[in-house]
Design a protein around this motif. Sequence first.
Motif, short mmCIF file in Angstrom:
data_model
loop_
_atom_site.label_atom_id
_atom_site.label_comp_id
_atom_site.label_asym_id
_atom_site.label_seq_id
_atom_site.Cartn_x
_atom_site.Cartn_y
_atom_site.Cartn_z
N GLY A 187 27.66 -0.73 41.52
CA GLY A 187 26.92 -1.75 41.77
C GLY A 187 27.43 -2.79 42.20
N GLY A 188 26.82 -3.47 43.50
CA GLY A 188 27.18 -4.50 43.67
C GLY A 188 27.78 -5.45 43.77
N ASP A 229 31.22 8.45 44.84
CA ASP A 229 31.19 8.33 43.53
C ASP A 229 31.13 7.02 43.12
OD1 ASP A 229 32.31 9.12 41.00
OD2 ASP A 229 34.11 8.47 41.70
N ILE A 230 32.12 6.19 44.67
CA ILE A 230 31.67 5.14 44.84
C ILE A 230 30.84 3.13 44.81
CG2 ILE A 230 33.15 2.69 46.04
CD1 ILE A 230 35.46 4.62 45.86
N ALA A 231 29.72 4.59 45.79
CA ALA A 231 28.74 3.99 45.66
C ALA A 231 28.01 3.79 44.49
CB ALA A 231 27.32 5.21 46.60
N ARG A 232 28.08 5.14 43.90
CA ARG A 232 27.02 5.57 42.01
C ARG A 232 27.78 4.27 41.16
NH1 ARG A 232 26.87 11.71 43.76
NH2 ARG A 232 25.39 11.86 44.48
N THR A 233 28.87 4.28 41.19
CA THR A 233 29.40 3.20 39.71
C THR A 233 30.07 1.30 40.56
OG1 THR A 233 31.77 4.22 41.29
CG2 THR A 233 30.87 5.53 39.41
N ILE A 283 27.88 1.44 51.34
CA ILE A 283 28.31 1.20 49.94
C ILE A 283 27.71 0.14 49.76
CG2 ILE A 283 29.52 0.65 48.17
CD1 ILE A 283 31.08 3.55 49.46
N ALA A 284 28.48 -0.94 50.20
CA ALA A 284 27.71 -2.22 50.35
C ALA A 284 25.87 -2.55 49.99
CB ALA A 284 28.47 -3.98 50.65
N ASN A 285 25.72 -2.11 51.47
CA ASN A 285 24.33 -2.45 51.42
C ASN A 285 23.08 -1.63 50.79
OD1 ASN A 285 25.38 -4.26 53.39
ND2 ASN A 285 25.71 -2.88 55.11
N GLY A 286 23.98 -0.52 50.09
CA GLY A 286 23.14 0.12 48.87
C GLY A 286 22.69 1.13 50.04
N SER A 297 32.09 -5.28 50.62
CA SER A 297 31.83 -4.48 51.18
C SER A 297 33.78 -4.04 51.07
CB SER A 297 31.44 -4.74 52.96
OG SER A 297 32.18 -4.15 53.81
N ASP A 298 34.40 -5.67 50.80
CA ASP A 298 35.33 -5.27 50.72
C ASP A 298 36.18 -4.27 49.59
OD1 ASP A 298 36.21 -6.68 53.61
OD2 ASP A 298 36.46 -8.93 52.36
N GLU A 299 35.36 -4.67 48.49
CA GLU A 299 36.64 -4.14 47.47
C GLU A 299 35.54 -2.46 47.60
OE1 GLU A 299 37.58 -2.74 43.82
OE2 GLU A 299 37.83 -5.07 45.16
N ALA A 300 34.91 -2.41 48.16
CA ALA A 300 34.74 -0.92 48.56
C ALA A 300 35.48 0.23 49.22
CB ALA A 300 32.96 -0.52 49.15
#
Length: 84
Positions: free
Chosen positions: A36-37, A30-34, A71-74, A40-43
């Motif tokens: 964008g950009g 869910d975090i990866a999908r919503t 997540i941060a690296n897509g 890593s720290d925010e994720a």
Amino acid sequence: MKIDDIRWNEQARAKILDDADRVLREAVLDIARTGGGITSDEAFRQLTARLKDRFIDWEPGPDLRRFADAIANGELPAASEPTG
């Protein structure tokens, strides 16, 4: 009965782990999908916020950092890709 005999049976243990994996997977995707950009720290912060109240004795570990980096690296599937 010994104290060590008081524990979940193997079927229950497997279900508990499967449920925990599902909760983690849903949060990461869910975090990866919503997000964008997202950094890593925010994720990592978002994962921790979503998961901390879902588990007893929650402590974010190295796995959570690995997922935040992914997540941060897509590196995770797009919203339209299957999750299995």
